[in-house]
Design a protein around this motif. Structure first.
Motif, short mmCIF file in Angstrom:
data_model
loop_
_atom_site.label_atom_id
_atom_site.label_comp_id
_atom_site.label_asym_id
_atom_site.label_seq_id
_atom_site.Cartn_x
_atom_site.Cartn_y
_atom_site.Cartn_z
N ALA A 7 0.83 -1.21 0.00
CA ALA A 7 0.00 0.00 0.00
C ALA A 7 0.86 1.25 0.00
O ALA A 7 1.99 1.26 0.50
N SER A 8 0.32 2.31 -0.56
CA SER A 8 0.96 3.62 -0.51
C SER A 8 0.64 4.26 0.83
O SER A 8 -0.28 3.82 1.53
N PRO A 9 1.36 5.32 1.24
CA PRO A 9 1.04 5.99 2.51
C PRO A 9 -0.41 6.44 2.59
O PRO A 9 -1.03 6.38 3.65
N ASP A 11 -3.00 4.98 1.32
CA ASP A 11 -3.92 3.84 1.47
C ASP A 11 -3.72 3.05 2.75
O ASP A 11 -4.52 2.17 3.08
N LEU A 12 -2.65 3.34 3.48
CA LEU A 12 -2.25 2.49 4.60
C LEU A 12 -3.37 2.28 5.62
O LEU A 12 -3.72 1.14 5.95
N THR A 28 3.28 -4.62 6.30
CA THR A 28 2.97 -3.75 5.15
C THR A 28 4.26 -3.34 4.44
O THR A 28 5.24 -2.97 5.10
N CYS A 30 5.63 -0.52 1.93
CA CYS A 30 5.25 0.80 1.42
C CYS A 30 6.46 1.41 0.74
O CYS A 30 7.47 1.72 1.40
N SER A 32 8.06 4.35 -0.45
CA SER A 32 7.84 5.76 -0.16
C SER A 32 9.16 6.51 -0.14
O SER A 32 10.19 5.97 0.28
N HIS A 37 6.88 9.83 8.62
CA HIS A 37 5.56 9.24 8.68
C HIS A 37 5.02 9.33 10.11
O HIS A 37 5.77 9.21 11.08
N VAL A 46 5.51 -1.91 9.51
CA VAL A 46 5.46 -1.30 8.18
C VAL A 46 6.89 -1.11 7.70
O VAL A 46 7.71 -0.50 8.38
N PHE A 48 8.99 0.75 5.21
CA PHE A 48 9.04 1.84 4.25
C PHE A 48 10.31 1.66 3.41
O PHE A 48 11.43 1.66 3.95
#
Length: 307
Positions: A7-9, A11-12, A28, A30, A32, A37, A46, A48
């Motif tokens: 997911a993108s930030p 949509d998280l 997750t 991501c 980015s 964040h 998550v 990133f």
């Protein structure tokens, strides 16, 4: 098993909120560029992943995911349901050789994994059992669902140096598609798989037959949508128009859209278990039989020739 969300930030939170009631490990990914964040809830961690440039194309996202995962893990991959999310999910599943379902409404995980989606123009709901992991889905999120803020995710920051760089990713994709296209368009013998082959395992059988018979593989639109075959192999009105000396059609009904892609073939041989299939109106040779069993017999015959 665990769930891995892509997911993108933006949509998280909506994705994690839709999955927070499932009592399994959730991670997750991501991709980015920013590291500032805010706190994120609803999953265990998550990751990133900074790539140096924004990933805009679903095809590039699918390739980038391959760089940061272990393909042997038993994971349910979840993409947000959207035009880009659906395309990325299906491309990723196809590249990895895994099964995929799009536009899932809900997931139930107990002693087995069940997913629910609308079918027949949303007139019915169907429940599917996920028999084997890894598996890929796109999930319709619930933006209005409140997220549980008692479980805060661990934030992990990583850097991914893409093997080819962003411009080379585009070049690689174009070269792969061009090579596949040239091979299919110039082939003398093409074996085309249709919906009637049934599943991905049977598609692999047909690909094996292609290797033994020195034929080029092609597929109809339903197999592309189910991620059973690569989109570069699509023939028909929405794909390629081919003109081989011989086109062997396995399990395709013979719709007008499909026939537009193979009608220039010098000889069309069709195998289908339905005696009323439209394909027999166009075929030079028609065989009413199980196309999968015929494929197995042909593989055996070519195997004897090799001996």
């Amino acid at each position: 098993m665990k769930i891995r969300i892509i997911a993108s930030p933006a949509d998280l939170n909506s994705v994690t909120a839709s999955l927070q009631e499932l009592s399994v490990e959730k991670e997750t990914l991501c991709f980015s560029e920013k590291k500032d964040h805010s706190e994120i809830y609803g999953c265990d961690r998550v990751r990133f992943i900074e790539t140096g440039s924004e990933i805009e194309q679903p095809a590039i996202l699918a390739m980038a995911i391959q760089e940061v995962i272990d393909p042997d893990e038993e994971v349910l991959y979840v993409f947000p349901c959207s035009d880009d999310g659906d395309e990325a999910a299906s491309l990723f599943a196809c590249r990895m050789g895994w099964d995929c379902l799009l536009s899932i409404e809900s997931i139930c995980i107990q002693d087995k994994i069940l997913v629910t989606k609308n079918v027949y123009s949303s007139n019915l709901k169907a429940q599917f059992r996920v028999k084997k992991l890894p598996f890929v889905i796109s999930l319709k999120t619930l933006p209005s669902k409140k997220i549980d803020e008692t479980k805060k995710a661990d934030l992990i920051y990583e850097t991914l140096n893409l093997r080819f760089g962003r411009e080379a990713f585009y070049t690689l994709l174009n070269e792969e598609e061009k090579e596949e296209s040239d091979t299919l368009l110039n082939a003398d013998f093409v074996i085309t798989a249709g919906r009637g082959v049934g599943n991905k395992e049977n598609v692999k059988l047909i690909e094996t037959l292609c290797e033994k018979a020195d034929a080029c593989f092609a597929a109809t639109r339903p197999l592309i949508y189910d991620s059973y075959a690569r989109k570069e192999t699509l023939v028909g009105a929405s794909g390629k128009t081919i003109a081989p000396k011989t086109c062997l059609v396995l399990g395709a009904s013979g719709s007008a859209a499909f026939m537009a892609g193979i009608e220039k073939s010098k000889t069309i041989i069709a195998i289908n278990s339905d005696p009323d299939a439209a394909i027999f109106r166009y075929a030079d040779i028609g065989i009413i039989d199980d196309c999968v069993e015929c494929t197995k017999h042909l593989i055996e015959l070519y195997g004897k020739e090799d001996e």
